[in-house]
Design an enzyme around this catalytic site. Structure first.
Site, PDB file in Angstrom:
ATOM      1  CD  GLU A   1      -1.812   2.328   1.613  1.00 26.49           C
ATOM      2  OE1 GLU A   1      -1.500   3.217   0.772  1.00 26.49           O
ATOM      3  OE2 GLU A   1      -1.899   2.551   2.819  1.00 26.49           O
TER       4      GLU A   1
ATOM      5  CB  CYS B   1      -1.706   7.106   1.695  1.00 26.47           C
ATOM      6  SG  CYS B   1      -2.803   5.966   2.565  1.00 26.47           S
TER       7      CYS B   1
END
Length: 513
Positions: A247, A281
């Site tokens: 990720e 993010c």
């Protein structure tokens, strides 16, 4: 802990790092870096402990892990204290980002683990159905390494660790060296609930420790962090054929349609770009607003951003940068944007003092020639670009090497879904953003440079930490199958009959689906 300095080496050759608060840069502790030999020993203990943990029924594993929820609720103030000291994020934000979703993850996964991991029988199709039965078993992988970042140090460690444990694995957590104690709390909470010490362990250190863990022959690596480090981990895992999920970064776009609720859109643009000082993010990094409503939208964004509190001497909404190097990135992006013609409506500079606070910033007249619209900024910046219409917004949103998530603000839910399906992103949120990671039912993962594989969550979240083993049972055994040796004319006739009448006629073809 915003700054890390090497203090010295111990007699055993371990490096010691000084840990410095991002709030005022005073020293708040130190960290001893684990060596490759430490990594070997931890992995050996995990290997020895894992079979016993896997042998427990899923219901029993879930019962033990569920106890961590009580520990978390009881000790949440201590955890918040640690998170605040290491990251500087406001206590409300620590609750919002770290504690509440962690409680929900524990509650959700422990309640669903037994059903999700139960062996299941799957109905076969067509001509195999009379002869075979299919069962799928979910086997633990073995020892899983979880490497996590500094921006959400508790929650981003807890979610994958809990899923891997419930699936029957032993887990080794390597939290960021910038926020080590926040990540370590995950292991402390789980051990206090009764998870055996060698089944869940923590290794502290920097990139060298993480590299040693990746090379240690584990059965899976789960990594959350930068694109550059993710590429290195992916290459290392590829060399040993170690499964991994990555990720990575994001450059999420927010599209504001002409029919959007501008009050909500403006409030969302400010909060979703600035919460956690923009160090998320999934935060909004680019805003594309349709020209017909752009003036009013920008006016409201500026008005709301001017009310955001950020100074150390007041109750803050936006905390400091967690890592001092991020300050340099944001400065570079803003200088580049200004040099290329962008206008800074408010903010744009560090706050005076010893800490790493930065003024909430609103940037307009931006273009895709600027780093602030193409590279990950990770700061409290709302970058707004006018677009002709929604088609241009979609084109520009997709003009990015990243593809983690995105958002669409419109009062028309059908339009939101139409636009969403055109966006090359891992997920899309309507009239909101970032919240998708907390939706346990939704598969989570990025596209393009934003990641590899569905990282966590979704119907296969727990199963991602297992090997899905199909077991095919023969219903009625005879001395041989009709296609076994020796081949003869009868074999060929039977196969041609199946092809000609089974698949060659529409009625029977439907029966064989």
């Amino acid at each position: 802990m915003a700054i890390i300095r090497t203090l010295s080496e111990t007699a055993e050759g371990r490096r010691r790092l000084a840990l410095i608060s991002p709030i005022d840069r005073h020293r708040i502790g130190e960290l001893e870096v684990s060596t490759p030999l430490d990594v070997e020993r931890v992995v050996a203990r995990a290997r020895a402990a894992q079979p016993g943990w896997a042998a427990l029924p899923v219901r029993e594993r879930a019962r033990i892990v569920r106890g961590a929820l009580d520990v978390l609720v009881r000790r949440r103030e201590e955890i918040i204290d640690t998170v605040h000291a290491e990251t500087g994020k406001p206590r409300v934000e620590a609750l919002t980002m770290e504690i509440v979703p962690s409680c929900d993850f524990l509650n959700h996964w422990t309640a669903r683990a037994e059903r999700a991991l139960r062996p299941e029988r799957r109905r076969l199709h067509g001509y195999l159905r009379p002869y075979k039965k299919l069962f799928v078993h979910y086997q633990p992988l073995g020892v899983v390494g979880v490497i996590t970042p500094w921006n959400g140090p508790f929650v981003l460690s807890l979610n994958p660790v809990v899923q891997a444990l419930l699936a029957g694995n032993a887990v080794i957590l390597k939290p960021s060296e910038i926020t080590p104690r926040s990540g370590e709390w995950v292991v402390r909470v789980l051990r206090a609930a009764g998870v055996p010490d060698d089944v869940v362990q923590v290794l502290h250190g920097d990139g060298e420790t993480g590299a040693a863990l990746v090379r240690a022959g584990l059965d899976k690596i789960s990594f959350t962090g930068s694109v550059a480090t993710g590429r290195n981990i992916g290459a290392a895992c590829g060399a040993t054929l170690t499964p991994c999920t990555l990720e990575l970064g994001g450059k999420d776009a927010m599209i504001v349609c002409a029919d959007a609720d501008l009050e909500r859109a403006a409030a969302g643009a400010v909060y979703l770009s600035m919460f956690n000082c923009g160090q998320v993010c999934l935060s909004v990094e680019r805003v594309y607003v349709v020209d017909s409503v752009a003036d009013e939208f920008i006016r409201r964004v500026r008005e709301k951003a001017e009310r955001v509190r950020y100074r150390r001497d007041e109750t803050v909404d936006v905390g400091p940068f967690i890592w001092d190097k991020q300050l340099d990135v944001v400065r570079r992006h803003l200088e580049d944007a200004r040099d290329r013609g962008a206008s800074i409506l408010i903010g744009g500079a560090p706050v005076g003092g010893d800490g790493l606070h930065f003024e909430p910033t609103v940037l307009v007249d931006v273009t895709h020639d600027m780093a602030v619209m193409t590279e990950e900024t990770f700061g409290p910046v709302v970058a707004i670009m006018r677009v002709r219409d929604e088609d241009e917004a979609v084109r520009l949103a997709n003009d990015s090497p990243y593809g983690l998530s995105g958002s669409v603000f419109t009062e028309d839910t059908d339009k939101a879904r139409r636009i969403a399906t055109r966006l090359v992103t891992g997920s899309v949120v309507h009239n909101d953003a970032a919240v998708i990671y907390g939706v346990t039912e939704a598969p989570f993962g990025g596209r393009k440079n934003s990641g590899l594989g569905h990282i966590n969550n979704g119907s296969d979240g727990l199963r991602g930490y297992t090997h899905q083993q199909p077991i095919l049972i023969t219903r009625r055994s005879s001395q041989k199958e009709h296609v076994w040796y020796p081949y003869d004319d009868a074999t060929e006739r039977q196969l041609n009959f199946l092809v000609r009448f089974g698949f060659g006629t529409r009625i029977l073809r439907r029966l064989l689906t």
